[in-house]
Write an enzyme that holds these catalytic residues in place. Structure first.
Site, PDB file in Angstrom:
ATOM      1  N   ARG A  24     -76.781  41.448 -23.261  1.00 34.92           N
ATOM      2  CA  ARG A  24     -75.645  42.224 -23.741  1.00 34.92           C
ATOM      3  C   ARG A  24     -74.538  42.079 -22.712  1.00 34.92           C
ATOM      4  NH1 ARG A  24     -77.461  42.164 -28.088  1.00 34.92           N
ATOM      5  NH2 ARG A  24     -78.095  43.897 -29.423  1.00 34.92           N
TER       6      ARG A  24
ATOM      7  N   GLU B  47     -66.945  42.869 -27.425  1.00 33.54           N
ATOM      8  CA  GLU B  47     -66.944  41.918 -28.547  1.00 33.54           C
ATOM      9  C   GLU B  47     -66.170  42.492 -29.733  1.00 33.54           C
ATOM     10  OE1 GLU B  47     -71.026  40.894 -29.357  1.00 33.54           O
ATOM     11  OE2 GLU B  47     -71.367  40.341 -27.278  1.00 33.54           O
TER      12      GLU B  47
ATOM     13  N   HIS C 127     -71.814  35.353 -29.824  1.00 36.73           N
ATOM     14  CA  HIS C 127     -73.054  36.124 -30.052  1.00 36.73           C
ATOM     15  C   HIS C 127     -73.917  35.466 -31.136  1.00 36.73           C
ATOM     16  CE1 HIS C 127     -74.820  40.399 -29.459  1.00 36.73           C
ATOM     17  NE2 HIS C 127     -75.782  39.553 -29.798  1.00 36.73           N
TER      18      HIS C 127
END
Ligand code: DGY
Length: 317
Positions: free
Chosen positions: A237, A266, A284
């Site tokens: 993350r 993000e 991602h």
């Protein structure tokens, strides 16, 4: 019929199966749910199949009061966007989708490691821009991968899958840092001190879960501990890494390169990371194969079905 909210468009076959059993609403936007939306959904649906970016924080549960919703079957292994303690206190069960995305995510880790090491992103940009002048003994020079040492931060399922790929595929010695002692099925040495491990390896791959316990685990001191030749990969993350410290480490030559699948805010990726040649930045993609995403949807739905049938959730967190 119980009301189920699926917060993104997922595999059509999974949506069809969901519709056969539940009164289904599928959110059509790609944007994450705001706090207000999440609170409203908790009050309006019996079950929710949420995912990364949906704000099921403690505030959402506080706003929802005594929620109608009884299960959050998360689409994804990481559930740092759900306050699991607040969910439990509100009587909402939470599940996730482990295992089914382990290989796909480890593959993205290797993709980033190899791309950063062999500078294939730079090479591709050169070819696409029509700037390649032909083969020569100089030019874009990468760094060797086979036989180099990898250090894995977090030896859970994904960390072990990366370790297996590095050991069996590339003959790499494997070191790892993990909070608790861990026995793994690949030759690998656990190092108790994070900085010591970071300083001993050529590649660092971060695979720890997100959340308060790992926030900024990789900070300025961690980058200072790495070799100047180190290549840093994050498939965990964004918040696990102090992004400003990472940018500074790359700028100052404290580390050589970075391969990043995840970012703090993000989908906003800092301009500095997008502009540097020694970064590989992807959106991602860890679990992004059609097969994996379908399996994730099916596993999440199976947890909703288990709840509806009064069975324990197979992947309760
Ligand atoms: C996961 O499953 O945690 C992926 O990162 C998507 O959320």
């Amino acid at each position: 019929m119980k009301k189920l909210l699926i917060t993104r468009v997922i595999a059509p076959s999974v949506i069809a199966d969901a519709k056969a059993r539940f009164d289904v609403t599928v959110r059509q936007t790609g944007a994450g749910m705001t706090l207000d939306e999440a609170a409203e959904a908790l009050a309006s649906y019996d079950a929710i199949l949420p995912t990364l970016g949906d704000d099921f924080s403690a505030d959402a549960f506080a706003r929802a009061g005594a929620p109608r919703c009884k299960v959050l079957a998360n689409f994804g292994v990481g559930y740092n966007h759900i306050d699991a303690a607040a969910a439990k206190a509100a009587g909402v069960a939470v599940s996730n989708t482990p295992d089914v995305l382990t290989d796909a995510t480890a593959d993205i880790g290797m993709t980033l490691l190899l791309t950063a090491a062999r500078r294939t992103g730079e090479g591709e940009r050169m070819v696409r821009a029509g700037k390649w002048k032909g083969w020569g003994p100089g030019g874009i020079m990468g760094t060797h991968v086979s036989g180099k040492t990898v250090g894995i931060v977090g030896m859970g399922r994904i960390g072990q899958a990366v370790a297996r790929r590095c050991h069996h595929g590339f003959g790499m010695p494997v070191l790892f840092y993990n909070r608790s002692p861990k026995t793994v099925d690949v030759p690998a040495r656990q190092v108790a001190d994070l900085a010591e491990m970071l300083g001993a390896v050529d590649f660092v791959v971060v695979t720890v879960p997100g959340g308060a316990q790992t926030r900024n685990l990789i900070d300025a001191a961690a980058f200072r501990a790495m070799k100047p030749s180190a290549i840093f990969v994050n498939i965990a993350r964004g918040e696990v890494v102090d992004e400003a410290a990472l940018i500074e480490a790359l700028r100052s030559g404290q580390i050589a390169a970075a391969g990043l699948d995840v970012f703090v805010n993000e989908p906003d990726v800092p301009l500095a990371l997008r502009e540097m040649e020694n970064t590989v930045v992807v959106p991602h993609l860890g679990s992004a194969t059609a097969e994996t995403r379908e399996a994730m949807g099916r596993m999440a739905l199976d947890n909703v079905i288990a709840w509806a049938e009064g069975r324990p959730l197979p992947q309760a967190v």
